[in-house]
Design a protein around this motif. Structure first.
Motif, PDB file in Angstrom:
ATOM      1  N   THR A  32       0.812  -1.225   0.000  1.00  0.00           N
ATOM      2  CA  THR A  32       0.000   0.000   0.000  1.00  0.00           C
ATOM      3  C   THR A  32       0.841   1.269   0.000  1.00  0.00           C
ATOM      4  O   THR A  32       0.289   2.370   0.024  1.00  0.00           O
ATOM      5  N   GLN A  53      -4.341  -1.634  -4.583  1.00  0.00           N
ATOM      6  CA  GLN A  53      -5.587  -0.969  -4.172  1.00  0.00           C
ATOM      7  C   GLN A  53      -6.788  -1.718  -4.735  1.00  0.00           C
ATOM      8  O   GLN A  53      -7.773  -1.956  -4.044  1.00  0.00           O
ATOM      9  N   GLY A  97      -7.088  -2.243  -1.006  1.00  0.00           N
ATOM     10  CA  GLY A  97      -6.360  -1.297  -0.169  1.00  0.00           C
ATOM     11  C   GLY A  97      -5.670  -1.910   1.037  1.00  0.00           C
ATOM     12  O   GLY A  97      -5.094  -1.198   1.849  1.00  0.00           O
TER      13      GLY A  97
END
Ligand SMILES: *Cc1c(COP(=O)(O)O)cnc(C)c1O
Length: 400
Positions: free
Chosen positions: A291, A302, A307
């Motif tokens: 991330t 993502q 995410g």
């Protein structure tokens, strides 16, 4: 716990299965080590084998602790009918050897787990199954490696140790178009990170040994196929070749699984904090965490991992092997051990373990140096974890 780690994993109720209900029922699943099961009559045995009655006959073919564990993992993956095996490699082997035949080709990701690579390179060819590898982060390269006789693709979503993210949706579309079975080893990512069946995987595999069981005290696997016929072929291969799990191991894994969502969330929070702590530090050449903006596949992370960064952090120390030795020794309290998914943080040094069979040039080509460490982050108190890492970094600096 902060937002990115909110467990999206489906929780199941922690009650023993229906096998054990009378007027009252135990709250904890009993361990059932019986190898053989007595049936009433030959007719009732027929009914069992034909699926008209529920029961077991011989433990290599199945037993209650394996069934209960399998249903729990099914629920996490959002599927039905998964099979528990005696190890993660037993699950990989049963999926490949249960479904492939001489003349078939299987295309693997080029950074698969080491023994999966070995199975593909050394063993399957002896049975007439052709194998080759391609980079699953590069859809064009992957598509170019498909052959007319390609029957299966085997990938992991996040690679070890560089945490590259496969183009899962692109590969799933490719497999769908070409009528190829897509098998995904979901060990690294876990069902909290991604449920591959929802992305079109036909086969999903776990080393339950790692995060799902979570305490480094059992070796187990799980494998599911979308098609009931393929599930039966995998099951029959596993039963014939004796890839059976032990009831006690299944019981321990069921106990571990009860806290999986909480462990995953806590480990992921610690991992994100550790990645931030390491980035830009003196003596640290590079930090890889999915991330982070500087991760090569940040955008795909993502989308594919919603995410979530997961519980692994990889970084490169300046200073080569002597710095690596000093770090492993200096990071006191963190086990230098080639595993992942334990409640405690473990440090893995790919050049001396998982990737030791490669030449230094081969390692360099996939981004592994003598200073590379892959950290499977555990649930420790964060300050204590960062202090241990700092002690390792200070020791590495002193020799560098
Ligand atoms: C550990 C692991 C395996 C093998 O699992 P075992 O339970 O050790 O046999 C397979 N795939 C991946 C990604 C792993 O990390």
């Amino acid at each position: 716990m902060n937002k990115p780690s909110d467990p999206t994993v489906k929780r199941t109720l922690m009650r023993p299965g229906p096998l054990l209900r009378g007027a009252s029922a135990p709250v904890v699943t009993p361990i059932m080590p019986s190898v053989v099961y007595a049936s009433d009559t030959p007719d009732s045995l027929d009914a069992q084998y034909e699926g008209r009655a529920q029961g077991h006959t011989y433990a290599r073919e199945g037993h209650p602790n394996a069934d209960i564990l399998a249903r729990r993992i099914d629920a996490l993956e959002g599927v039905e009918g998964g099979i528990v095996t005696g190890s993660g490699m037993a699950a990989v082997t049963a999926a490949l050897m249960g479904l492939l035949s001489a003349g078939d080709h299987v295309l693997g990701g080029d950074q698969l787990y080491g023994r999966s690579l070995r199975l593909m390179r050394e063993d399957l060819p002896r049975f007439g199954v052709e194998t080759s590898l391609a980079d699953p982060t590069d859809l064009d390269a992957f598509a170019a490696a498909v052959r007319p006789e390609t029957r299966m693709v085997l990938i992991e979503v996040v690679s070890n140790p560089t945490l590259r993210i496969a183009d899962l949706d692109g590969i799933a579309a490719l497999c769908r178009d070409r009528g190829i079975l897509l098998a995904v080893d979901n060990t690294f990512t876990t069902p909290a990170g991604i449920t591959p069946a929802d992305h079109g995987a036909d086969i999903v595999i776990h080393s339950v040994t790692k995060l799902l069981a979570g305490h480094s005290d059992v070796t187990l696997g799980w494998v599911w196929a979308r098609s009931p016929e393929q599930r039966k072929a995998i099951y029959d291969f596993a039963v014939t070749t004796g890839l059976t799990p032990s009831p006690f191991d299944c019981w321990l894994a069921e106990r571990g699984l009860a806290t999986f969502a909480l462990r995953y969330a806590a480990a992921q929070d610690n991992a994100a904090a550790l990645a931030a702590h390491l980035a830009g530090r003196d003596g640290v050449a590079r930090v890889l965490y999915p991330t982070r903006d500087d991760h090569p596949d940040a955008r795909r992370a993502q989308a594919v991992l919603r995410g979530q960064g997961g519980h692994m952090v990889t970084f490169d120390l300046d200073g080569g092997r002597s710095a690596a030795n000093a770090f492993a020794k200096g990071a006191e309290g963190l086990a230098f051990a080639p595993t992942l998914g334990d409640v405690g943080t473990t440090l893995s040094h790919p050049a001396s373990s998982s990737h030791r069979a490669l030449t230094p040039e081969g390692r360099a080509a996939i981004g592994i140096s003598e200073g590379t460490f892959r950290i499977s982050v555990g649930l420790e108190d964060r300050a204590a974890l960062l202090a241990a890492i700092d002690a390792g970094l200070a020791a590495a600096k002193a020799v560098g």
